[in-house]
Design an enzyme around this catalytic site. Structure first.
Site, mmCIF file in Angstrom:
data_model
loop_
_atom_site.group_PDB
_atom_site.id
_atom_site.type_symbol
_atom_site.label_atom_id
_atom_site.label_comp_id
_atom_site.label_asym_id
_atom_site.label_seq_id
_atom_site.Cartn_x
_atom_site.Cartn_y
_atom_site.Cartn_z
ATOM 1 N N THR A 157 -13.424 0.560 -3.308
ATOM 2 C CA THR A 157 -14.280 0.304 -2.143
ATOM 3 C C THR A 157 -15.699 0.827 -2.397
ATOM 4 O OG1 THR A 157 -12.268 0.691 -0.804
ATOM 5 C CG2 THR A 157 -14.278 0.207 0.383
ATOM 6 N N ARG A 214 -13.141 5.494 1.236
ATOM 7 C CA ARG A 214 -12.990 5.191 2.659
ATOM 8 C C ARG A 214 -12.632 6.447 3.445
ATOM 9 N NH1 ARG A 214 -10.251 -0.156 1.024
ATOM 10 N NH2 ARG A 214 -8.236 0.655 1.673
ATOM 11 N N LYS A 223 -11.455 -8.594 -9.719
ATOM 12 C CA LYS A 223 -10.415 -8.370 -8.720
ATOM 13 C C LYS A 223 -10.321 -9.632 -7.854
ATOM 14 C CE LYS A 223 -9.869 -5.368 -4.634
ATOM 15 N NZ LYS A 223 -10.085 -4.007 -4.124
ATOM 16 N N GLU A 252 -6.679 4.465 -8.233
ATOM 17 C CA GLU A 252 -7.987 4.065 -7.711
ATOM 18 C C GLU A 252 -8.114 4.711 -6.341
ATOM 19 O OE1 GLU A 252 -8.588 -0.226 -7.404
ATOM 20 O OE2 GLU A 252 -9.794 0.137 -5.605
HETATM 21 C C1 3PG Z 1 -8.140 -2.366 -1.519
HETATM 22 O O1 3PG Z 1 -8.837 -1.455 -1.117
HETATM 23 O O2 3PG Z 1 -8.177 -2.762 -2.686
HETATM 24 C C2 3PG Z 1 -7.211 -3.018 -0.555
HETATM 25 O O3 3PG Z 1 -7.194 -2.332 0.651
HETATM 26 C C3 3PG Z 1 -5.836 -3.131 -1.086
HETATM 27 O O4 3PG Z 1 -5.123 -4.021 -0.294
HETATM 28 P P1 3PG Z 1 -3.648 -3.650 0.187
HETATM 29 O O5 3PG Z 1 -3.820 -2.468 1.116
HETATM 30 O O6 3PG Z 1 -3.151 -4.875 0.919
HETATM 31 O O7 3PG Z 1 -2.848 -3.310 -1.009
#
Ligand code: 3PG
Length: 244
Positions: A99, A76, A159, A72
């Protein structure tokens, strides 16, 4: 009408307010079935921030070699869409976008070749667009109210975010009990040390997170480390124990 498959029941149970005929689309059901089945088999969805497109292929290579042919790529960074496009041309890895906050981002991700889109929260506009266009969308939830808003649209794979900050396994156990029709993908604060506890829950389809492909490892080109973390995570998913 033919009997609904387990997947149709999971993802679009009765009572949603859209035309149920849409969900009879064999193409849509096939797409959902393939992707959800892949999540169910892999049990881990590596999440990655890619700041350089040149990191996309070595990262995909490490994940595939480690036994996790899924990624995924989160929107960002300015390179995310290009990275999705590059990796989605590969046949050996399932590529999605994370995101995803707006309909325009859904369109950009799908145009680039993403097979699924994930959002940190539940945005009714984005979710409705994805349902209407038969796009595999996994919105984020962490309250019963958000779960029910997603159920209203027929979404059954959600999620749970941010998992650890929201109380982790205890909260997920409590919040999932009234919603046996929902399969959760806990994400946020998950790592090889707590992965098994989540995967043991019957409500959990798979876990997502950045711990497999941390930004600092990608940035410094340490794809061997990513490969090792991937292998360990796969061993935990398969047996509940790390390889070392
Ligand atoms: C995401 O974008 O799904 C989260 O940033 C994931 O969280 P983590 O960095 O704590 O795994």
């Amino acid at each position: 009408m033919r009997a609904a498959s387990w997947l149709t029941r999971l993802l679009c149970g009765s009572g949603h307010r859209f035309d149920s005929r849409r969900f009879e689309s064999a193409r849509w059901e096939g797409l959902m079935s393939e992707i959800i089945s892949r999540f169910k088999a892999l049990r881990i969805i590596p999440v990655a921030v890619l700041e350089r497109t040149t990191d996309a292929m070595p990262l995909a290579d490490a994940l595939v070699a480690g036994g996790l042919p899924c990624i995924e790529i989160v929107l960002r960074s300015s390179k995310a869409i290009d990275a999705i496009h590059m990796t989605s041309l590969r046949k050996d890895i399932l590529v999605g976008a994370g995101t995803v906050l707006t309909i325009d981002q859904v369109k950009a991700a799908m145009d680039a070749g993403a097979r699924f889109v994930v959002s940190p929260g539940f945005n009714p506009k984005t979710a409705e667009y994805c349902v209407q266009h038969q796009i595999v969308h996994i919105p984020g939830v962490c309250t019963p109210t958000e779960i029910e808003a997603a159920l209203e649209l027929g979404l059954r794979v959600l999620k749970f975010f941010p998992a650890e900050a929201c109380g982790g396994v205890n909260t997920l156990t409590a919040i999932s009990s009234p919603y046996s029709q929902v399969a959760f993908i806990p994400t946020g604060g998950i790592h090889n040390g707590n992965l098994a506890r989540y995967l043991q829950l019957s409500s959990v389809l798979a876990c997502g997170g950045t711990w497999i492909a941390k930004s600092e490892l990608i940035r410094s080109g340490r794809f061997d480390s990513i490969l090792n973390i991937t292998r360990n995570a796969v061993a935990i998913a398969n047996d509940g124990v790390p390889t070392d």
